[in-house]
Write a protein that holds these residues in place. Structure first.
Motif, short mmCIF file in Angstrom:
data_model
loop_
_atom_site.label_atom_id
_atom_site.label_comp_id
_atom_site.label_asym_id
_atom_site.label_seq_id
_atom_site.Cartn_x
_atom_site.Cartn_y
_atom_site.Cartn_z
N ARG A 2 3.55 74.33 57.37
CA ARG A 2 4.73 73.49 57.51
C ARG A 2 4.32 72.13 58.08
O ARG A 2 3.38 72.03 58.86
CB ARG A 2 5.76 74.15 58.43
N ALA A 25 6.13 74.08 69.70
CA ALA A 25 5.65 75.05 68.72
C ALA A 25 4.42 75.78 69.22
O ALA A 25 4.29 77.00 69.06
CB ALA A 25 5.34 74.34 67.40
N THR A 30 2.32 79.08 67.83
CA THR A 30 2.02 78.49 66.52
C THR A 30 0.82 77.57 66.63
O THR A 30 0.80 76.66 67.48
CB THR A 30 3.24 77.70 66.01
N THR A 32 -0.92 74.53 66.10
CA THR A 32 -0.29 73.24 65.80
C THR A 32 -1.29 72.11 65.92
O THR A 32 -2.09 72.05 66.86
CB THR A 32 0.90 72.99 66.76
N LEU A 127 1.23 74.60 61.67
CA LEU A 127 2.21 73.52 61.72
C LEU A 127 1.48 72.20 61.92
O LEU A 127 0.58 72.09 62.77
CB LEU A 127 3.21 73.73 62.86
N ASP A 205 8.10 72.63 52.26
CA ASP A 205 7.91 72.96 53.67
C ASP A 205 7.68 71.73 54.53
O ASP A 205 7.32 71.84 55.70
CB ASP A 205 6.72 73.92 53.82
N VAL A 300 11.47 74.13 65.41
CA VAL A 300 11.95 74.70 64.16
C VAL A 300 13.45 74.53 64.07
O VAL A 300 14.18 74.71 65.05
CB VAL A 300 11.59 76.20 64.05
N ASN A 301 13.93 74.19 62.89
CA ASN A 301 15.36 74.11 62.64
C ASN A 301 15.69 75.07 61.51
O ASN A 301 15.49 74.76 60.33
CB ASN A 301 15.78 72.69 62.26
N ASP A 302 16.16 76.26 61.84
CA ASP A 302 16.41 77.29 60.84
C ASP A 302 17.63 76.98 59.97
O ASP A 302 17.81 77.60 58.92
CB ASP A 302 16.63 78.65 61.52
#
Length: 391
Positions: A2, A25, A30, A32, A127, A205, A300-302
Motif C-alpha cells: 500500500r 502504522a 506494519t 513501513t 506500507l 492500493d 489506515v482508512n477502512d
C-alpha cells in the motif's frame, strides 16, 4: 504494498503528518517506509533522527529515507555522456566532470520518483508513506511520468524503434542521418522506468491524503487540490485537519475565540464533502516519536473507496455515448475542452490534462458537453463512416 501520498499547501505540516502516519502504522507492526525529498531534513527532525541518502532505521518496523538527488544527478550525467560519446565528439564538446555539477531544479522530485519506484519494486515493506512537496508541485510531480511518456511516444514512436535493423539502410536511401542506437535505447529505458512510477501512482492500493489547517487559506487550497487531483483521476481518502485549536479554551473575549469560530465553520464545510480526521494543536512543533504518537494520526482508512476515472461510458437514450469525468469543485466558466486527434484536452482552472480516448469514442464526434453536480459529461455521436452498418 500500500502507498499513501501525502501533500498539502506549504506550511500545513504535511511532513509532520507523514511522519506521524508512518509511525502509527509501524507501531501496529506494519513494516513501513517513509520517503521525503525535502532538502532540509524536516522529516528527520520530526522523527528525532537524521535521514539521508541511505535508509535510516527509526524503529524495528519503521524506516526513513531521504534520497540523495546530487548523487543520482551525477550518475545520470555520467551515463548520458558515456552513451552520447560519438555525438559529443562530433560536436567538439568538452566533457563535464560529474563532481563539478550541482543538481538542476527539480532533481529532488525526480530522485523521489525514482525512490518511489525502487521501493515499490523491492517489496521490502508493507506500507510506503511519501511526503510529497507542496500541492502545486506535488500535482506536477504526479503528472510527470504520464506526460514524459507521452512526449517520448511523440518524439520517438514505438513503430520507428521496431525497425532498428533497417536504420542504416534507410539512412543511406534517404540521405539523412538516422537517430543513433543509444537514443532509442535511452528512450526505451526511460519509458520502462516512467511506466513503473506511473503504475505505482495509478495502483488501486495507492491513496492521496491531503493536509491543511482549517482556515480560509486552507479551504481554498483544499478546493483547488481536490479539483486538480480529480483531473488526474485521484481523490483524497482522508483530509487531515491539522493544528486544530482547542474549543474549550476559546472563552468569550479570549484571543482564541475568533480563530476557533473560523476553524469551526471550515470544518463544518469540509465535513459535508470529505472524510476528516482532526489533529490537535500541541502548542509546539512536534519533535520525536512521543509527540508524533500524541497526534494520533491514522494510518489506515477502512471507509475509503476508489473511483474509476473517467467513469465507464454509458449509452444515452438517444443513442449518443456519454463520457462522465468527475471534476468536483469545477466552475463552468473555468472549463475548457477540445479534441485533438484521438485525445481530449481538458482544462479546469489552472490545471490541464490530455486524456487518450477509448477506442469506441475515437470513432465518434464530440456532440456537446455539460457540467452537472461536479461531473463533466461529454456527448459523443457515432460517426456513420467509421461504425459498421447493421443489416
Amino acid at each position: 504494498m500500500r502507498t499513501i501520498l501525502i501533500t498539502g499547501p506549504g506550511g500545513s505540516g504535511r511532513t509532520t503528518v507523514a511522519a506521524a502516519t508512518a509511525l502509527s502504522a509501524a507501531t501496529n507492526g506494519t513494516r513501513t517506509l517513509v520517503l521525503s525529498a525535502d532538502r532540509t531534513d524536516t522529516l528527520g527532525a520530526a522523527l528525532g533522527v537524521t535521514t539521508g541518502a541511505t535508509p535510516t532505521q527509526v524503529t524495528a518496523t519503521l524506516t526513513a529515507w531521504r534520497p540523495d538527488a546530487t548523487r543520482g544527478f551525477r550518475e545520470d550525467l555520467a551515463g548520458f555522456q558515456e552513451r552520447a560519446t560519438a555525438a559529443l565528439d562530433l560536436l567538439g564538446a568538452s566533457r563535464l566532470d560529474p563532481e563539478e555539477v550541482t543538481p538542476l531544479p527539480g532533481a529532488e522530485e525526480l530522485a523521489l520518483l525514482r525512490a518511489l519506484r525502487d521501493a515499490a519494486l523491492a517489496e521490502a515493506h508493507d506500507l510506503l508513506v511519501v511526503d510529497l512537496p507542496a500541492t502545486p508541485h506535488a500535482l506536477a510531480l504526479l503528472s510527470l511520468p504520464e506526460e514524459l511518456r507521452r512526449y517520448l511516444r511523440r518524439l520517438l514512436p514505438p513503430e520507428r524503434q521496431a525497425a532498428r535493423a533497417l536504420r542504416p539502410v534507410l539512412g543511406r536511401l534517404a540521405g539523412v542521418p538516422m537517430p543513433a542506437e543509444w537514443l532509442y535505447e535511452t528512450a526505451a529505458r526511460w519509458d520502462v522506468e516512467l511506466a513503473a512510477v506511473e503504475a505505482v501512482v495509478a495502483d488501486r492500493d495507492t491513496v492521496v491524503r491531503l493536509v491543511a489547517e482549517p482556515g480560509p487559506g486552507g479551504a481554498d487550497a483544499v478546493r483547488s487540490a481536490t479539483l486538480a487531483l480529480a483531473l488526474r483521476g485521484l481523490r483524497p481518502d482522508l483530509l487531515i485537519a491539522n493544528r486544530v485549536l482547542p474549543e474549550a479554551e476559546a472563552t468569550a473575549g479570549s484571543w482564541l475565540a475568533g480563530p476557533v469560530a473560523q476553524q469551526r465553520k471550515v470544518l463544518e464545510e469540509w465535513g459535508d464533502e470529505y472524510d476528516i480526521r482532526r489533529v490537535a494543536h500541541l502548542g509546539r512543533d512536534p519533535r520525536g516519536v512521543e509527540d508524533l504518537a500524541a497526534l494520533a494520526v491514522p494510518a489506515v482508512n477502512d471507509t475509503s473507496s476508489t473511483v474509476e476515472w473517467p467513469v465507464t461510458d454509458r449509452l444515452a437514450d438517444d443513442g449518443v455515448l456519454v463520457w462522465h469525468l468527475p471534476l468536483p469543485g469545477a466552475a463552468r466558466d473555468e472549463l475548457d475542452l477540445f479534441r485533438r486527434g484521438d485525445e481530449l484536452v481538458v482544462t479546469a482552472g489552472q490545471f490541464r490534462r490530455i486524456v487518450p480516448l477509448p477506442s469506441a469514442l475515437r470513432r465518434c464526434a464530440v456532440d456537446g458537453a455539460a457540467l452537472r453536480d461536479g461531473e463533466l459529461r461529454i456527448r459523443f455521436a457515432p460517426d456513420p463512416a467509421l461504425w459498421p452498418r447493421t443489416p
